[in-house]
Design a protein around this motif. Structure first.
Motif: not given
Length: 321
Positions: A156-163, A240-253, A301-307
């Motif tokens: 879901x990483x690149x698909x999330x950004x595209x959507x 990140x100071x706002x608590x946003x998680x790289x990689x999961x909430x902002x994929x790839x980054x 979306x794989x069920x064993x990975x977080x969306x």
């Protein structure tokens, strides 16, 4: 060649099966039969975790076996042992996650320190599977893939950004714009796997560092999806100071503190010397978006990975809108 793909209906396995068929190989896939098969392959059905689940593989010979398994390593060892003497070579799709997590480490090469073999997570699963693959009596190639993008992505990483970019409007873009990225298009990974027959040992299979940048990726993705987004670049430390998680909430980054060097600065000289070739980011982005448009229910979306993805309210607050 006569090729057996253990998997062959999801992300990496599907791309590999399609490319193998397109190249004229005789392709057999083995999986649970839960997804539509690739055209022109022979499908064998079984559950690798069930008693007798490998029975469909007890007959037959192949030139190479490509195993895409990503969970319990015992399944890899069982298949490698069963297929010994009936295949010429074995390729296991591993991960660069097998390396020891060290934010200060130099670029990770194939001889870098490895994770703890008792690690209970993904890294441990992949490392134990590498060890289990040694049950195969013949050349075993360990394809340590990095970040994988492209059509059929079920993480879901690149698909999330595209959507997200297609929705448009003010859009949070994590800086810096020139942040160098390292990834592998799934079809380039597939080409490497198919050309790896007879090779032995580990290979980091990912693009050279700086194959693209965060800025180029998002600019191209915005263009391809209709240029609806107004990219608002914010410094990484503010995000990140706002608590946003790289990689999961902002994929790839990623940031230096969350593993940027580990994921985006790997040494791939060995794979490049062995023939790895990486297509432009525009091709990956365009083809992924084209594929997404064919799906009635959105990206798998794989069920064993977080969306992945960022809550719109959090994004709006960061952008001050």
């Amino acid at each position: 060649m006569r090729i057996l793909i253990l998997g062959g209906s999801g992300f990496v396995g599907r791309a590999t099966a399609e490319l193998a068929v397109a190249r004229g190989h005789d392709v057999t896939v083995f999986n649970r039969g839960l997804r539509d098969p690739v055209a022109h392959v022979t499908t064998l059905t079984g559950d690798r975790l069930a008693t007798g689940g490998l029975d469909a593989l007890r007959d037959g010979t192949w030139d190479t076996v490509i195993d895409t398994w990503s969970a319990d390593a015992a399944a890899v060892g069982a298949a490698a042992s069963l297929l010994s003497g009936r295949a010429t070579s074995f390729v296991y799709v591993s991960s660069r996650s097998v390396y020891r997590w060290d934010l200060g480490a130099p670029p990770l090469a194939e001889d870098s320190p490895l994770a703890d073999v008792d690690d209970p997570g993904y890294a441990g699963d992949k490392l134990r599977a590498e060890i289990a693959a040694a049950a195969f009596d013949g050349p075993v190639l360990l394809a340590r893939a990095g970040l994988i993008l492209g059509p059929y992505e079920d993480i879901g990483r690149l698909p999330w950004w595209l959507n997200r970019l297609h929705v448009g409007g003010p859009t949070l873009a994590p800086g810096p714009r020139d942040l160098a990225l390292q990834y592998i298009d799934v079809r380039d990974l597939a080409a490497f796997l198919l050309g790896a027959a007879g090779r032995h040992g580990p290979f980091n299979v990912v693009s050279p560092p700086g194959h693209t940048t965060m800025g180029e990726l998002l600019d191209v993705a915005n263009e391809v999806t209709g240029a609806h987004a107004d990219l608002r670049w914010l410094p990484g430390e503010d995000i990140t100071a706002a608590g946003v998680q790289p990689w999961t909430q902002l994929p790839i980054w990623l940031t230096p503190e969350t593993g940027y060097a580990f994921m985006h600065q790997g040494d791939v000289g060995k794979a490049l010397a062995a023939g790895l070739s990486c297509r432009p980011v525009r091709d990956t982005v365009t083809d992924t978006w084209t594929w997404l448009q064919t799906l009635p229910g959105g990206a798998p979306q794989r069920t064993d990975r977080p969306q992945p993805g960022l809550d719109p309210q959090i994004e709006a607050k960061l952008l001050g809108i």
